[in-house]
Design an enzyme around this catalytic site. Sequence first.
Site, short mmCIF file in Angstrom:
data_model
loop_
_atom_site.label_atom_id
_atom_site.label_comp_id
_atom_site.label_asym_id
_atom_site.label_seq_id
_atom_site.Cartn_x
_atom_site.Cartn_y
_atom_site.Cartn_z
N HIS A 475 0.52 2.65 17.51
CA HIS A 475 0.32 3.33 16.23
C HIS A 475 -0.32 2.40 15.20
O HIS A 475 -1.36 2.72 14.62
CB HIS A 475 1.68 3.84 15.73
CG HIS A 475 1.64 4.49 14.39
ND1 HIS A 475 1.76 5.85 14.23
CD2 HIS A 475 1.50 3.98 13.13
CE1 HIS A 475 1.69 6.15 12.94
NE2 HIS A 475 1.54 5.03 12.25
N GLU A 476 0.30 1.26 14.99
CA GLU A 476 -0.21 0.34 13.97
C GLU A 476 -1.59 -0.18 14.34
O GLU A 476 -2.44 -0.41 13.49
CB GLU A 476 0.77 -0.83 13.74
CG GLU A 476 2.13 -0.40 13.18
CD GLU A 476 2.05 0.50 11.96
OE1 GLU A 476 1.08 0.38 11.19
OE2 GLU A 476 2.96 1.35 11.78
N HIS A 479 -4.14 2.19 13.07
CA HIS A 479 -4.50 1.94 11.66
C HIS A 479 -5.48 0.76 11.60
O HIS A 479 -6.43 0.77 10.83
CB HIS A 479 -3.26 1.57 10.85
CG HIS A 479 -2.38 2.72 10.50
ND1 HIS A 479 -2.83 3.85 9.87
CD2 HIS A 479 -1.05 2.92 10.67
CE1 HIS A 479 -1.81 4.68 9.66
NE2 HIS A 479 -0.72 4.15 10.15
N HIS A 482 -8.95 1.80 12.41
CA HIS A 482 -9.52 2.54 11.28
C HIS A 482 -10.04 1.54 10.23
O HIS A 482 -11.11 1.71 9.66
CB HIS A 482 -8.42 3.44 10.69
CG HIS A 482 -8.90 4.50 9.75
ND1 HIS A 482 -8.03 5.18 8.93
CD2 HIS A 482 -10.13 5.00 9.49
CE1 HIS A 482 -8.73 6.06 8.21
NE2 HIS A 482 -10.00 5.97 8.53
ZN LIG Z 1 1.22 4.93 10.19
#
Ligand SMILES: [Zn+2]
Length: 684
Positions: A475-476, A479, A482
Amino acid sequence: MGCNSKTDNPFFETYTNKYGAPPFDKIKNEHYMPAFKEGIKQHQAEIDSIANSTEAPTFANTIEKLEYSGELLKKVSSVFFNLYSCNTNDEMEKIVKEISPVLTEHSDNLYLNDKLFVRVKTLYENRSKLGLTEEQIRLLERYHRNFIRSGAALNPEQKTKLRSINKELGLAQLEFGKNVLDETNAYKKFVTKKADLAGLPESVLQAAAEGAKEAGKSGQWLFTTQKSSFIPVLQYSENRELRKELLMAYTTRANHKNASNNDAVINKIMKLRTQKAQLLGFATSADFILDDTMAKTPKAVYDLLNTVWTPAVAKAKAEAAELQKLMDAEGKGEKLEPWDWWYYTEKLRKAKYNLEEEALRPYFKLENVRQGVFDLASKLYGLKFKKLSDMPVYDPDVEVFEVTDATGALIGILYTDYFPRAGKRAGAWMNNIADQYKKDGINHRPIICNVGNFTKPTKDKPSLLNMDEVETLFHEFGHALHGLLTQCTYPGQSGTSVSRDFVELPSQVMENWCWEPEVMKTYAKHYKTGEVMPKELMDKIQLAGTFNQGFINTELLAASFLDMDYHMKKDTASFDVTQFEKASLGKIGMIPQIIVRYRSSYFNHIFSGDYCAGYYSYTWAAVLDADAFQAFKETGDIYNQKVAISFRKNVLEKGDTDDPMNLYRNFRGSNPNPDALLKRRGLK
Ligand SMILES: [Zn+2]
């Protein structure tokens, strides 16, 4: 000369590092205040010169100038607030208390500057006639919106009121977070008899023994309210009293009768937020906040939450009944309580799928999992990761990687900082140390940080993750991608500077890959033998995919409802936090065997962070991410290059250069459909 002089302060010098990375080895506590003060002074001078210019406003002499102003302030803020989250100390706590109201006031001085607002407004009203690119028009609209939302259109009396609200609010939010951190650090449960720890896996015992030893109590076992410490106890300890004690310790943080109690702080925060929203012309704080998101209105949020809540709580009830059956079979006459849920869920997982989460850990060595996400990013986007050993870091646990694309061009720098320490707040997150932007023909590449609180290595075992931690790492890293892949002109639009309910799409979409057997084959290797996880174990993970989803969704959605209910408050009278929480959960029919994911007193996301009226974002973005991953699945190839390139070009590279729904539609060709999410979670 003293340390406070400009010449000794790294913030006053150009970072000489070839990537423009901060010299963490040279930065000391005493460097922050002088840099903050000088940074604010310089920024204010720039703002004044833009505002007082006698030239007619143009995009270049107003918006672009603002966009590139405050360089020193950005430089010190990004380092300070990054370290304040993950490596704080008493001195930094003092600095933050001192600087935070000054920063709030400085921000107000920018947005409540009448002359500046007139220039921005003039440009905004003529935006279609200025020959601007679409990116520039959106940036101008963003500035105008920020000015309006910050009170630029209010009368002088209202502006004064708003300034005082902002100042108080900033301090109250800090106080909230500080209380949670203090309470988290204060709790230490030492167990003296091994017999009290029956059922716990050897690795957990060993970590607890090492923790106790470090705390000066050799021969005992230490447990804390860090998730990596107490969750294994909830899962495996046969000692029901211990399970209860630890879960209660976690769920009552900042809710005791002591100086760290957050009830009054919550009252203060809610009163100020409601006052602020109403001053700005909105009925509630939720209306105000959501007006600037993809969801737009409280109704849209509640509609989404209800769509998922109804099947989720029905599933949770069925799960509770199954767990109760297991308990009944033991013949102790016990009723299922929140501290039993994890324990019997593990038993049920074993009975149903012959799958024990603990048996998976050896295959999830942290370094292997991280290499797994790197390899995934290579397959999808052609990225390469090279470890840099000579970069300055703020803690020995931090590692640094150079990220390049298939042509060898620099994409950015990634720091990983994965283990708990006393100065780090709980949870996991991504931070931006330097923005990406293009100026004067140079594409400045970003510096990104991934922070977590994962299971620590022990004397004879490396860091071995559980499933939740593997997912969090993916998940991280989403980010981080992105932040890294962004290709925007302006820093204010690049990377993750998007609407909160859109920002979780790039992160959550990555979680879809982590349990795919094709991906697991690349990283799930036994830490001792290097042997790939046996196929039957992977199959079991697949089969157990929707297991316990009733619990997971109920816990999460209840927190989202609680957050929304707080921010739907219209009155500013003081209230009883416990009663409010109870009423909110009662209204949706929360079941007593599950505790809301974050109780009010430690709900950092909404009371100290900027996820107020925003916790729903995870569910909102889940609709998007499940639908987005469908686009890969539909081709029969989870690495499909056409889809990957489209996702990169239309979403990951675009930052906030277009409306998020447009970005999504450009990628997918249609609006997101919630079916994929409900199916994935076993709710349909
Ligand atoms: Zn998040």
